[in-house]
Design an enzyme around this catalytic site. Structure first.
Site, mmCIF file in Angstrom:
data_model
loop_
_atom_site.group_PDB
_atom_site.id
_atom_site.type_symbol
_atom_site.label_atom_id
_atom_site.label_comp_id
_atom_site.label_asym_id
_atom_site.label_seq_id
_atom_site.Cartn_x
_atom_site.Cartn_y
_atom_site.Cartn_z
ATOM 1 N N VAL A 169 -5.019 2.498 -0.524
ATOM 2 C CA VAL A 169 -4.924 1.863 -1.842
ATOM 3 C C VAL A 169 -5.457 0.427 -1.793
ATOM 4 O O VAL A 169 -6.228 0.014 -2.662
ATOM 5 C CB VAL A 169 -3.473 1.864 -2.364
ATOM 6 C CG1 VAL A 169 -3.389 1.145 -3.708
ATOM 7 C CG2 VAL A 169 -2.960 3.286 -2.504
ATOM 8 N N ASP A 170 -5.068 -0.326 -0.783
ATOM 9 C CA ASP A 170 -5.492 -1.727 -0.690
ATOM 10 C C ASP A 170 -7.010 -1.876 -0.707
ATOM 11 O O ASP A 170 -7.562 -2.708 -1.445
ATOM 12 C CB ASP A 170 -4.953 -2.354 0.603
ATOM 13 C CG ASP A 170 -3.538 -2.889 0.452
ATOM 14 O OD1 ASP A 170 -3.151 -3.241 -0.668
ATOM 15 O OD2 ASP A 170 -2.823 -2.945 1.459
ATOM 16 N N VAL A 171 -7.690 -1.122 0.135
ATOM 17 C CA VAL A 171 -9.139 -1.305 0.262
ATOM 18 C C VAL A 171 -9.878 -0.883 -1.010
ATOM 19 O O VAL A 171 -10.735 -1.635 -1.503
ATOM 20 C CB VAL A 171 -9.674 -0.582 1.514
ATOM 21 C CG1 VAL A 171 -11.199 -0.606 1.540
ATOM 22 C CG2 VAL A 171 -9.112 -1.244 2.777
ATOM 23 N N ASP A 230 0.810 -1.211 0.000
ATOM 24 C CA ASP A 230 0.000 0.000 0.000
ATOM 25 C C ASP A 230 0.848 1.268 0.000
ATOM 26 O O ASP A 230 0.658 2.173 -0.824
ATOM 27 C CB ASP A 230 -0.935 -0.018 1.222
ATOM 28 C CG ASP A 230 -2.003 1.046 1.159
ATOM 29 O OD1 ASP A 230 -1.666 2.225 1.362
ATOM 30 O OD2 ASP A 230 -3.169 0.709 0.926
#
Length: 403
Positions: A171-173, A143
């Site tokens: 960013v990940d979610v 991320d």
């Protein structure tokens, strides 16, 4: 009750955050997600951000919150028997997900073209940092690295202290949500065509999509957004974070009437009386001076009082709160975002976790099972594939599921 993805089978090779959260969203809508994990270690997230309260389950709170509703099996992918098991799993699967570095899954013999031979109609989703093509295709990514590489950090922070990353997985979610949407769209297309589809989901692409306004502004005007701290992207001092006598508030006053109402209410009539700052254009030019006058005025009373006064006038305002404060908000009693999930491995304990971010009037997202113990469902899943107890015991003894 029929959840949207009831009856769908997903074979999930992903780990850490983006892939697992994407498959969890689908699991909470009824999909049977079978999580393939490395023996002994499992998903990296099991050991990240550990808490004493969840050590007994062999997993971290972060793992628990992104793997609800799944089943876990462990396979030594180098063992010859594992290939047969995976092929059996894929024959009637609807979706396969993986987030190995680009090119790695092909070397294991389970790239899209390989899997398509086993199951021509499968929806296959690859999640990587930079995508499946280009000079960065094989680069590792987390991320924080993508926040830097995408330009996100260049517009987040204060000029005096430099760029900063967000304190959460920004960013990940969203990449998980993008992947879940892409998979859903491919499954809908499959209903009409009977065909599978290959999906290439990139963390970099997702990060850029989150900044579409800033990218569009630069590509059309040539103006680069800089480090604005808490300032409004449009440069208005009446849209900003302000200190109060006991905390901080965020005020959003963009239009002339709302901005004027704020200034009068907090005792800054002088700003409106001054020809240099009487309108939004003037206040943009004299941003820092106007912000300081507003800050001085707002410091004279508490957050609660200012929120009450501003809200009563229809002015968008919010207290800057921490997580414990948010969890005590009565508004959450009317939402389903926080839900209770049974403890892993059985037992009477329950844990509160964050669920899906929407409510449906019927058959909405729910947690039917907790996050799985590593390899918890080895025997159960293999029995469903047609292996007998003696065969499963023999595979166990031979190290298929790990030593």
């Amino acid at each position: 009750m029929t959840l949207a993805f009831s009856g769908l089978k997903i074979i999930d090779f992903t780990q850490v955050m983006a892939g697992p959260y994407a498959s969890q969203l689908l699991a909470m809508l009824g999909a049977d997600v079978i999580k393939i994990e490395t023996p002994g270690q499992g998903d990296q997230l099991r050991d990240m951000l550990k808490a004493e309260e969840t050590e007994q389950y062999g997993m971290s709170p972060a793992f628990m919150s992104t793997n609800v509703g799944k089943r876990s099996i462990t396979l030594d992918l180098k063992h010859p028997m594992s290939r047969e098991i995976i092929e059996r799993l894929l024959r009637d699967a609807d979706v396969m997900m993986e987030n190995f570095k680009a090119g790695s899954i092909e070397r294991l013999g389970f790239g899209y073209q390989d899997v398509k031979k086993i199951n021509p109609s499968i929806v296959y989703c690859s999640l990587t940092g930079y995508g499946q093509q280009g000079p960065m295709r094989g680069a590792g990514a987390y991320d924080g690295a993508i926040q830097a590489a995408s330009g996100m950090m260049s517009i987040n922070g204060h000029a005096a202290t430099g760029p900063t990353r967000t304190g959460f997985q920004s960013v990940d979610v969203p990449t998980a949500i993008t992947a879940a949407f892409a998979i859903s769209s491919a499954l809908y297309r499959k209903l009409a065509t009977g065909e599978g589809q290959y999906l290439d989901v990139s963390m970099l692409d997702t990060a850029i999509s989150l900044m579409q306004g800033q990218y569009a502004h630069y590509m059309m005007s040539g103006v680069v957004s800089g480090l604005n701290g808490n300032n409004s992207p449009v440069g208005l001092p009446t849209q900003n974070v302000f200190p109060t006598a006991d905390g901080y508030i965020q005020i959003t006053a963009l239009t002339e009437p709302i901005a004027a109402k704020v200034l009068r209410l907090i005792g800054c009539q002088a700003v409106l009386d001054d020809p240099a700052t009487a309108d939004n254009e003037g206040r943009q030019k004299h941003h820092d001076a106007v912000w300081q006058k507003m800050a001085d005025a707002l410091k004279t009373d508490s957050t609660a009082i200012w929120c009450e006064k501003l809200d009563a006038e229809g002015i968008p305002v919010a207290q800057i709160r921490d997580i414990p404060s948010v969890l005590q908000d009565p508004q959450l009693q009317h939402r389903a975002i926080i839900h209770s999930v049974a403890a892993p491995g059985g037992g009477s304990a329950e844990h509160r976790l964050v669920g899906a971010a929407f409510i449906a009037d019927q058959d909405g997202p729910r947690a039917d099972r907790p996050a799985p113990i590593l390899g918890e469902h080895n025997a159960e899943v293999l029995a469903e594939l047609g292996y007998g107890p003696a065969e499963i015991d023999a595979m166990d003894a031979d190290g298929v599921f790990g030593s």
